[in-house]
Design a protein around this motif. Sequence first.
Motif, PDB file in Angstrom:
ATOM      1  N   HIS A   5       1.029  -1.156  -0.034  1.00  0.00           N
ATOM      2  CA  HIS A   5       0.033   0.172   0.097  1.00  0.00           C
ATOM      3  C   HIS A   5       0.752   1.146  -0.122  1.00  0.00           C
ATOM      4  CE1 HIS A   5      -3.013  -2.725   1.038  1.00  0.00           C
ATOM      5  NE2 HIS A   5      -2.240  -3.196   2.018  1.00  0.00           N
ATOM      6  N   TYR A   6       1.899   1.443  -0.980  1.00  0.00           N
ATOM      7  CA  TYR A   6       2.491   2.573  -0.967  1.00  0.00           C
ATOM      8  C   TYR A   6       2.061   3.927  -1.554  1.00  0.00           C
ATOM      9  CZ  TYR A   6       4.153   0.431  -5.187  1.00  0.00           C
ATOM     10  OH  TYR A   6       4.376  -0.286  -6.585  1.00  0.00           O
ATOM     11  N   LYS A   7       0.996   3.610  -2.258  1.00  0.00           N
ATOM     12  CA  LYS A   7       0.313   4.767  -3.021  1.00  0.00           C
ATOM     13  C   LYS A   7      -0.435   5.359  -1.898  1.00  0.00           C
ATOM     14  CE  LYS A   7       0.929   3.075  -7.430  1.00  0.00           C
ATOM     15  NZ  LYS A   7       0.507   1.984  -8.160  1.00  0.00           N
ATOM     16  N   ASN A   8      -0.267   6.774  -1.981  1.00  0.00           N
ATOM     17  CA  ASN A   8      -0.939   7.730  -0.842  1.00  0.00           C
ATOM     18  C   ASN A   8      -0.608   7.343   0.467  1.00  0.00           C
ATOM     19  OD1 ASN A   8      -2.197   9.030  -2.949  1.00  0.00           O
ATOM     20  ND2 ASN A   8      -3.929   7.619  -2.985  1.00  0.00           N
ATOM     21  N   ASN A   9       0.690   7.020   0.778  1.00  0.00           N
ATOM     22  CA  ASN A   9       0.996   6.533   1.979  1.00  0.00           C
ATOM     23  C   ASN A   9       1.520   7.618   2.806  1.00  0.00           C
ATOM     24  OD1 ASN A   9       2.679   5.764   4.189  1.00  0.00           O
ATOM     25  ND2 ASN A   9       3.362   3.894   3.013  1.00  0.00           N
ATOM     26  N   ILE A  10       0.749   7.801   3.843  1.00  0.00           N
ATOM     27  CA  ILE A  10       0.988   9.212   4.923  1.00  0.00           C
ATOM     28  C   ILE A  10       2.381   9.135   5.274  1.00  0.00           C
ATOM     29  CG2 ILE A  10      -1.340   9.925   5.350  1.00  0.00           C
ATOM     30  CD1 ILE A  10      -0.881   8.287   8.037  1.00  0.00           C
ATOM     31  N   TYR A  11       2.898   8.002   5.779  1.00  0.00           N
ATOM     32  CA  TYR A  11       4.195   7.871   6.411  1.00  0.00           C
ATOM     33  C   TYR A  11       5.481   8.482   5.307  1.00  0.00           C
ATOM     34  CZ  TYR A  11       1.609   4.792   9.376  1.00  0.00           C
ATOM     35  OH  TYR A  11       0.570   4.406  10.232  1.00  0.00           O
ATOM     36  N   VAL A  12       5.101   7.914   4.217  1.00  0.00           N
ATOM     37  CA  VAL A  12       6.044   8.428   2.795  1.00  0.00           C
ATOM     38  C   VAL A  12       6.040   9.855   2.626  1.00  0.00           C
ATOM     39  CG1 VAL A  12       6.573   8.035   0.429  1.00  0.00           C
ATOM     40  CG2 VAL A  12       5.995   6.122   2.103  1.00  0.00           C
ATOM     41  N   GLN A  13       4.858  10.458   2.696  1.00  0.00           N
ATOM     42  CA  GLN A  13       4.525  11.830   2.600  1.00  0.00           C
ATOM     43  C   GLN A  13       5.461  12.527   3.502  1.00  0.00           C
ATOM     44  OE1 GLN A  13       0.480  12.618   2.547  1.00  0.00           O
ATOM     45  NE2 GLN A  13       0.111  11.461   0.652  1.00  0.00           N
ATOM     46  N   LYS A  14       5.242  12.033   4.968  1.00  0.00           N
ATOM     47  CA  LYS A  14       6.091  12.857   5.979  1.00  0.00           C
ATOM     48  C   LYS A  14       7.558  12.607   5.563  1.00  0.00           C
ATOM     49  CE  LYS A  14       6.346  14.836   9.467  1.00  0.00           C
ATOM     50  NZ  LYS A  14       5.863  16.528   9.364  1.00  0.00           N
TER      51      LYS A  14
END
Length: 348
Positions: free
Chosen positions: A210-219
């Motif tokens: 689930h790496y698309k729209n992943n909030i952790y990645v955004q951060k």
Amino acid sequence: MKISCSIIGLPNVGKSTLFSLLTNIVVKISNFPFCTIQPNIAIIKIPDVRLYQLNDIVQSRTVVHEKIKFIDVAGLIPGAYQGVGLGMQILNHIQTTQIFIHVVRCFDNDGILHIKNNINPSRDIDILNIELILFDIEQCEKHIDFLKKNRMININKDQNLFILEKCLNYLNDGISLRNINFSQSERKNILNFNFLTYKPVIYIANVDRHYKNNIYVQKLNEIGFRENSPVILHCFMNNGEFIANSQRTILHALIDNIMFFLKLNTFFTTNINMTRSWIYESETIALDAAYNIHSDFKKGFIRAQIIKFNDFIANHGESGAKKSGRIRYEGKNYLIEEGDIIKFLFKN
Ligand SMILES: Nc1nc2c(ncn2[C@@H]2O[C@H](COP(=O)(O)OP(=O)(O)OP(=O)(O)O)[C@@H](O)[C@H]2O)c(=O)[nH]1
Ligand SMILES: [Mg+2]
């Protein structure tokens, strides 16, 4: 020259999984913190497709790649700089390397333990940075003490004291030195002290499917952007299967970034015996590059024969390049360029 980098991060975030993927070496990986105790170390070839393109033409007996060293250490936890959880050993170990690959957990999965029991990349990065900062503060104070006590004449003493005190102020404010805009001469000076927070960092966002729209990645992307550190998204495995980014992709992405941050480039030498890549620091002159290969090359240096990589390929080798006038001869102060194919001419 060898490039060395440490894979760092909190315990159980996937450091050894990454190490194993990059190096093809089987190491202990399991779902509990401090699975790795002694560092895993591997030296692997730096992939460079140009070597094979050259060798298709030259047909050398051997092809030699430059190498890179990866170190996978135990996880760092609060108090590491005071020795908690092998802390000192890890920090001393990573100090010997030039660049850090910081693995950050960016996926939810209650089955995989996190030492804080929830996922928060910003907090996790802070935990690790604080340990690096505290380690640097101690080193910085030691250097300052030494310089103040040392009565020997040292022409750079005042300059060094000034820069160390400047660093100490930033560190005491909780700022990593890599985030400060130092002047060029200050930068050169700071490198001598080998501070941990001055080493470049590449973040690896350990994601799952689930790496698309992943909030952790955004951060993590926000943090990377602020610090000017790249973030490479990577999904190691899910239910035991690799599901994204092959080894090739992640290794290439890392090498490109490492070369960029350490200001390194590649030149080649090729003849019937050997086709070889050489990593050099940008702004290296022909004479020093020659010395890197063999001290005799420097002693008897006459000149360097240079063919650009594309010219070599387009003209099917050295003699073709010669016929087309694509060979240049340069003196000892020539600044080597990326992809140069060099033959050093020297007298014994
Ligand atoms: N679901 C999932 N599990 C992962 C992923 N990456 C690693 N793991 C699991 O997380 C656990 C820890 O992985 P390691 O590679 O041992 O982590 P480490 O950071 O080296 O751990 P220490 O050496 O203990 O600090 C193992 O059970 C891995 O299988 C991932 O992308 N997805
Ligand atoms: Mg490990």
